[in-house]
Design a protein around this motif. Structure first.
Motif, PDB file in Angstrom:
ATOM      1  N   ASP A  67       5.556   6.019   1.109  1.00  0.00           N
ATOM      2  CA  ASP A  67       4.773   6.494   2.247  1.00  0.00           C
ATOM      3  C   ASP A  67       5.569   7.606   2.915  1.00  0.00           C
ATOM      4  O   ASP A  67       6.470   8.195   2.285  1.00  0.00           O
ATOM      5  CB  ASP A  67       4.436   5.338   3.192  1.00  0.00           C
ATOM      6  CG  ASP A  67       5.675   4.572   3.649  1.00  0.00           C
ATOM      7  OD1 ASP A  67       6.804   5.110   3.479  1.00  0.00           O
ATOM      8  OD2 ASP A  67       5.550   3.457   4.169  1.00  0.00           O
ATOM      9  N   GLY A 118       0.148  10.795  -7.289  1.00  0.00           N
ATOM     10  CA  GLY A 118      -0.425  11.095  -5.986  1.00  0.00           C
ATOM     11  C   GLY A 118      -1.557  10.187  -5.562  1.00  0.00           C
ATOM     12  O   GLY A 118      -2.097  10.345  -4.455  1.00  0.00           O
ATOM     13  N   MET A 119      -1.974   9.221  -6.381  1.00  0.00           N
ATOM     14  CA  MET A 119      -3.082   8.320  -6.030  1.00  0.00           C
ATOM     15  C   MET A 119      -2.579   7.244  -5.064  1.00  0.00           C
ATOM     16  O   MET A 119      -1.508   6.670  -5.263  1.00  0.00           O
ATOM     17  CB  MET A 119      -3.651   7.682  -7.301  1.00  0.00           C
ATOM     18  CG  MET A 119      -4.824   6.761  -7.032  1.00  0.00           C
ATOM     19  SD  MET A 119      -5.406   5.965  -8.564  1.00  0.00           S
ATOM     20  CE  MET A 119      -5.916   7.392  -9.482  1.00  0.00           C
ATOM     21  N   GLU A 120      -3.356   6.971  -4.020  1.00  0.00           N
ATOM     22  CA  GLU A 120      -3.004   5.919  -3.064  1.00  0.00           C
ATOM     23  C   GLU A 120      -3.612   4.614  -3.559  1.00  0.00           C
ATOM     24  O   GLU A 120      -4.824   4.538  -3.825  1.00  0.00           O
ATOM     25  CB  GLU A 120      -3.526   6.247  -1.668  1.00  0.00           C
ATOM     26  CG  GLU A 120      -3.054   5.250  -0.611  1.00  0.00           C
ATOM     27  CD  GLU A 120      -3.494   5.635   0.788  1.00  0.00           C
ATOM     28  OE1 GLU A 120      -3.102   4.938   1.737  1.00  0.00           O
ATOM     29  OE2 GLU A 120      -4.221   6.634   0.921  1.00  0.00           O
ATOM     30  N   ARG A 176       0.858  -1.183   0.000  1.00  0.00           N
ATOM     31  CA  ARG A 176       0.000   0.000   0.000  1.00  0.00           C
ATOM     32  C   ARG A 176       0.892   1.231   0.000  1.00  0.00           C
ATOM     33  O   ARG A 176       1.809   1.349   0.816  1.00  0.00           O
ATOM     34  CB  ARG A 176      -0.915   0.007   1.216  1.00  0.00           C
ATOM     35  CG  ARG A 176      -1.920   1.169   1.233  1.00  0.00           C
ATOM     36  CD  ARG A 176      -2.642   1.190   2.565  1.00  0.00           C
ATOM     37  NE  ARG A 176      -3.692   2.188   2.568  1.00  0.00           N
ATOM     38  CZ  ARG A 176      -4.997   1.918   2.502  1.00  0.00           C
ATOM     39  NH1 ARG A 176      -5.384   0.658   2.436  1.00  0.00           N
ATOM     40  NH2 ARG A 176      -5.899   2.881   2.507  1.00  0.00           N
ATOM     41  N   ALA A 210     -10.866   6.614  -2.284  1.00  0.00           N
ATOM     42  CA  ALA A 210     -10.029   6.805  -3.467  1.00  0.00           C
ATOM     43  C   ALA A 210     -10.819   6.538  -4.742  1.00  0.00           C
ATOM     44  O   ALA A 210     -10.669   7.224  -5.757  1.00  0.00           O
ATOM     45  CB  ALA A 210      -8.814   5.896  -3.397  1.00  0.00           C
ATOM     46  N   SER A 228       4.222   7.897  -7.058  1.00  0.00           N
ATOM     47  CA  SER A 228       5.106   9.053  -7.172  1.00  0.00           C
ATOM     48  C   SER A 228       5.950   8.906  -8.432  1.00  0.00           C
ATOM     49  O   SER A 228       6.407   7.802  -8.751  1.00  0.00           O
ATOM     50  CB  SER A 228       6.008   9.149  -5.934  1.00  0.00           C
ATOM     51  OG  SER A 228       6.940  10.210  -6.086  1.00  0.00           O
ATOM     52  N   GLU A 248       1.588   5.459  -2.089  1.00  0.00           N
ATOM     53  CA  GLU A 248       1.170   6.551  -2.952  1.00  0.00           C
ATOM     54  C   GLU A 248       2.039   6.554  -4.208  1.00  0.00           C
ATOM     55  O   GLU A 248       3.254   6.408  -4.126  1.00  0.00           O
ATOM     56  CB  GLU A 248       1.297   7.880  -2.214  1.00  0.00           C
ATOM     57  CG  GLU A 248       0.885   9.087  -3.033  1.00  0.00           C
ATOM     58  CD  GLU A 248       1.069  10.376  -2.262  1.00  0.00           C
ATOM     59  OE1 GLU A 248       1.353  11.403  -2.893  1.00  0.00           O
ATOM     60  OE2 GLU A 248       0.949  10.355  -1.009  1.00  0.00           O
TER      61      GLU A 248
END
Length: 522
Positions: A58, A82-84, A37, A114, A41, A39
């Motif tokens: 993270d 930027g999406m988790e 899990r 999300a 980048s 984000e």
């Protein structure tokens, strides 16, 4: 692994490649399949090869990630910066840069929040393209004869739709079976909508007049296939009106905004698609009764008006009394008028007859003869005057003409003829030169390709008794007379053995020198 005999230590010595390979095997064995899990980048969208490279991070660490082309095509959403997300894959190392990375096989947004954020962003982007414009919505047909349904063929949705259509207004229903949940649901629904629009003349199935895209209720993840961008674009581009019936009344998907109408349930979509047959029959019966009553009242009113107008009109005797009286009076005057007219015509005829006599005719003929003779006497003088006038006109025209313009025109024409003659001579010379060069080239080519040039290099040609060239040694028989042609002449020879197709020759022959001065060759 290499060890050196004179090494001061017993520690094993490795190469860089051996260390990198060992680390790669260790990492892959220990972390063969993991869920991470983080984000996204540094996302660098799909390259020309179809692969995508980025990092997952993270607040404390980051790890390199890669999605190969095959896995990229199976994602249900477009990764963004930027999406988790929650990524599933295996860890490995990249020896070229001493880095470890995760090779992602599956990836999904991290939680419903999300997904909603992704859904809202996609909704804004597609709305900016005009796919949800109200002006582009198409009206539904009032009484469609064929309805296309895009849904699962095994669920309760299709049964509800068919049952409601049968109760309200039975029409022909065509079902395009698709998956309504899972990774392939979006492409299958888009392909079904495009397939219905592609039907036309010569197709095995008729083209529907309205489409229903339906599915039962479910969670946001269950309905996510109907938020796929490919589905929204296919629905917006459809030439057939589409009713969206995905989920319950509280559920919504992007296909609801792109469709021409949205139904709260699949049953409601069936009610929107067709009217109630019983209501239509009642309405038609009511209109028919009103029509018959209106016609009866109209005929009665027109009949009453006709009777009132007929009472106001006079009778036939009253209308014809005055014309009949005038007719009788005219008939009584007709006999007397005919007698008076006959007498008047006879008196006029007698008057004209008295004016006609032979002497009067002779006098008029004599006058016309004198007039004709006078005209004939004037003709020679008129002809001479006309000739004099034309002669003076020609003289004036000849005076205006001078030989100088004619001479200049002749000089220009002669000059042009001289130029044309020079150009003709040059063109003919160029044509001759071109044909001469072409002939020389063909002659050189002929000499090059001729067998005589081969003879110049020391080769010879063998002819049989008929004068045909011998191409195969197997065709030569013992005792056969042969002719050998060299560069400077021919030589006669007799074969002493049959020819063999092998490279070595075992045949013998006797040659007799003719005009070439050659000796024995075999």
């Amino acid at each position: 692994m290499n060890t050196t005999p004179d090494s001061p230590s017993n520690v094993a010595e490795y190469t860089v490649s051996e260390i990198s390979g060992a680390l790669k095997r260790t990492v892959e064995d220990a972390f063969g399949h993991v869920r991470v899990r983080g984000e996204i980048s540094g996302y660098r969208g799909p390259h020309s090869s179809g692969h995508a490279y980025f990092s997952l991070k993270d607040d404390k660490a980051r790890i390199e990630a890669v999605i190969w082309r095959g896995s990229m095509s199976r994602l249900r959403f477009q990764p963004e910066e930027g999406m988790e997300v929650i990524a599933t894959g295996k860890l490995t190392t990249y020896p070229g840069s001493s880095k470890y990375q995760i090779v992602i096989e599956q990836m999904e947004p991290a939680g419903a929040g999300a997904l909603m954020a992704l859904l809202e962003e996609r909704k804004r982007r597609l709305a900016a393209e005009g796919l949800f414009d109200t002006a582009a919505k198409k009206p539904l047909p009032f009484m469609p004869r064929i309805i296309g349904v895009v849904t699962s063929p095994t669920g309760a949705v299709i049964r509800d739709i068919i049952h409601r259509i049968t109760d309200r207004f039975p029409v022909h229903v065509i079902v395009w079976p698709v998956r309504v949940q899972g990774e392939t649901s979006g492409p299958e629904v888009a392909a079904a909508v495009s397939g219905f629009n592609a039907l036309g003349e010569g197709s095995p199935f008729p083209r529907p007049h309205v489409l229903i895209v339906a599915r039962g209720g479910g969670s946001l993840e269950d309905l996510w296939g109907f938020n796929d961008e490919i589905v929204v674009r296919a629905v917006a581009a459809s030439g057939i009106p589409i009713i969206s019936a995905v989920g319950h009344e509280t559920d919504w998907t992007l296909i609801d905004h792109a469709a021409d109408r949205r139904a709260p349930t699949p049953t409601g979509a069936a009610e929107m698609a067709v009217p109630v047959k019983a209501d239509l029959l009642a309405a038609v019966a009511s209109l028919s009764a009103r029509h018959m009553g209106g016609m009866s009242r109209h005929l009665a009113q027109r009949r009453q008006t006709h009777r009132a107008l007929s009472r106001a009109l006079p009778s036939a005797d009253q209308l014809l009394a005055l014309p009949r009286r005038r007719f009788d009076e005219a008939a009584a005057r007709l006999g007397r008028a005919l007698q008076a007219n006959t007498q008047k015509k006879r008196a006029g005829f007698d008057g004209h007859a008295r004016q006609l006599s032979p002497r009067l005719l002779q006098r008029r003929i004599a006058e016309q003869r004198r007039h004709t003779q006078k005209t004939a006497a004037r003709l020679p003088g008129c002809l001479k005057a006309y000739l004099r006038e034309q002669r003076s006109h020609f003289a004036r025209a000849a005076g205006r003409l001078s030989p100088e313009p004619i001479r200049r025109h002749g000089e220009r024409a002669q000059h042009m003829l001289v130029q044309f003659d020079r150009r003709r001579e040059r063109a003919v010379g160029l044509i001759f030169e071109r044909h001469k060069r072409r002939s020389s080239e063909l002659e050189r080519l002929m000499r090059t390709l001729s067998y005589e040039s081969i003879l110049e290099r020391g080769f010879a040609i063998v002819f049989d008794a008929a004068g045909n060239p011998v191409k195969l040694a197997a065709s030569v028989h013992s005792g056969e007379a042969l002719t050998l042609r060299f560069r400077d002449g021919d030589a006669q020879a007799v074969a002493t053995g049959g020819g063999k197709p092998t490279g070595g020759s075992s045949s013998k022959s006797k040659s007799t020198k003719t005009g070439g001065g050659q000796g024995s060759l075999f």
